[in-house]
Structures are given as structure tokens and as C-alpha cells.
Scaffold this motif. Structure first.
Motif, PDB file in Angstrom:
ATOM      1  N   LEU A   1      -9.671   1.202 -41.468  1.00 35.12           N
ATOM      2  CA  LEU A   1      -9.473   2.653 -41.540  1.00 35.12           C
ATOM      3  C   LEU A   1      -9.514   3.020 -43.018  1.00 35.12           C
ATOM      4  CD1 LEU A   1      -8.909   5.319 -40.104  1.00 35.12           C
ATOM      5  CD2 LEU A   1      -6.457   4.780 -40.262  1.00 35.12           C
TER       6      LEU A   1
ATOM      7  N   GLU B   1      -7.258   8.188 -43.328  1.00 32.90           N
ATOM      8  CA  GLU B   1      -6.606   8.750 -42.152  1.00 32.90           C
ATOM      9  C   GLU B   1      -7.030  10.195 -41.951  1.00 32.90           C
ATOM     10  OE1 GLU B   1      -2.371   8.423 -42.178  1.00 32.90           O
ATOM     11  OE2 GLU B   1      -2.416   6.248 -41.933  1.00 32.90           O
ATOM     12  N   ALA B   2      -6.893  10.652 -40.748  1.00 41.78           N
ATOM     13  CA  ALA B   2      -7.132  12.056 -40.424  1.00 41.78           C
ATOM     14  C   ALA B   2      -6.100  12.907 -41.154  1.00 41.78           C
ATOM     15  CB  ALA B   2      -7.003  12.258 -38.917  1.00 41.78           C
TER      16      ALA B   2
ATOM     17  N   GLU C   1      -6.048   7.930 -36.678  1.00 44.22           N
ATOM     18  CA  GLU C   1      -7.482   7.973 -36.428  1.00 44.22           C
ATOM     19  C   GLU C   1      -7.923   9.239 -35.701  1.00 44.22           C
ATOM     20  OE1 GLU C   1      -9.389   4.197 -35.230  1.00 44.22           O
ATOM     21  OE2 GLU C   1      -7.388   3.343 -35.436  1.00 44.22           O
TER      22      GLU C   1
ATOM     23  N   ALA D   1     -10.798  11.396 -39.489  1.00 43.73           N
ATOM     24  CA  ALA D   1     -10.580  10.027 -39.979  1.00 43.73           C
ATOM     25  C   ALA D   1     -11.926   9.378 -40.305  1.00 43.73           C
ATOM     26  CB  ALA D   1      -9.851   9.196 -38.928  1.00 43.73           C
TER      27      ALA D   1
ATOM     28  N   ARG E   1     -13.722   5.786 -40.431  1.00 38.79           N
ATOM     29  CA  ARG E   1     -13.594   4.422 -39.929  1.00 38.79           C
ATOM     30  C   ARG E   1     -14.779   3.601 -40.429  1.00 38.79           C
ATOM     31  NH1 ARG E   1     -11.564   4.874 -33.839  1.00 38.79           N
ATOM     32  NH2 ARG E   1     -13.704   4.342 -33.386  1.00 38.79           N
TER      33      ARG E   1
END
Length: 148
Positions: free
Chosen positions: A39, A42-43, A48, A52, A54
Motif C-alpha cells: 500500500l 492510504e485513501a 484501501e 488509495a 496500491r
């Protein structure tokens, strides 16, 4: 030219179970051909969620993806930010509850950066995504959170 990929699988797990696996990046290397997950960001609301970033690795390929749409237990969507020579890559994973489980419909669209190579990426990604969908369906069926 816009390329499109559509794959489908059916799982005996319910839609909330399948959705819980989609929104948890660390499960992807368990049920897909992806080798690792990180990750990166982060949002805004944490975790997630929407926004976010990834990162997935497979061999030497590192793809960065942003979560762009979430409809709880119904849709998970992401957009490729980098990692493949593609433009405007977006995938929508739609979950449809059916008697005895869930139909998983994974649709992707993109344009190749190099003209004339779109069909190659459609073919290769189509096979890769089908492995993802099949793995997700099978893993959800055996997942402890399974509700059906």
C-alpha cells in the motif's frame, strides 16, 4: 484504438465475501498470479478506500493502481497509474448475487501507448485477468468469511 477485456467466473461465496477480498490488496497475491502487494498511499479516509494507491509486483513488472470506485458488495474499480505501456487503463469488477453464490464480471479497457500493440496486451492481460477471476472465485469459496 480502445481495447476491451471481459472475463467472468462464478463463486459459491456471497458477494460480501468476494468484495472483502477485492478491497484487501494483501489477499491478491494469495488468489492471483501477482507476487506481492504494497500500500503506497492510504485513501484520504484511511486504508484501501477510494483514492488509495496500491502497488503490485509480478516478476519485473511493478504496477501502481488507484482505487477509483467502490460500491460495497457490488463494484470495485481501479485505474492503472504506471507499470505497463498503456493509457487510460481502468478495470471494473462487478459482483452479481445469484442463487447459490456470486457472478464475478471483470471488465478492463485501455489504449496501448505504442500503436499496433493493443492486441498483444489484450491477449496477455486477458489470460492474466482470467486467472485472477478464477482464483478469486475459488479462494472466496473457501474463505473463512464466507457467509453462504
Amino acid at each position: 484504438m480502445v481495447q476491451r477485456i471481459e472475463t467472468t467466473a462464478r463463486s459459491s461465496a456471497d458477494a460480501p465475501t468476494v468484495y472483502s477480498l477485492l478491497i484487501d490488496g494483501k489477499t491478491w497475491p494469495v488468489w492471483s498470479p501477482l507476487e506481492s502487494f504494497t500500500l503506497e498511499a492510504e485513501a484520504p479516509g484511511g486504508g484501501e478506500g477510494l483514492g488509495a494507491i496500491r502497488v503490485f509486483r509480478t516478476g519485473r513488472t511493478v504496477s501502481r493502481e488507484e482505487v477509483v470506485e467502490l460500491v460495497p458488495d457490488r463494484r470495485f474499480s481501479y485505474a492503472l497509474l504506471s507499470g505497463l505501456p498503456l493509457r487510460n487503463y481502468r478495470a471494473n469488477v462487478d459482483l452479481t448475487p445469484v442463487d447459490g453464490g456470486t457472478v464475478i464480471h471483470w471488465r478492463s479497457s485501455f489504449t496501448a501507448k505504442v500503436p499496433g500493440t493493443g492486441w498483444i496486451y489484450r491477449w496477455a492481460l486477458g489470460k492474466f485477468i482470467q486467472r485472477c477471476v478464477d482464483g478469486l472465485a475459488a479462494h472466496a469459496r473457501n474463505h473463512p468469511a464466507r457467509r453462504m
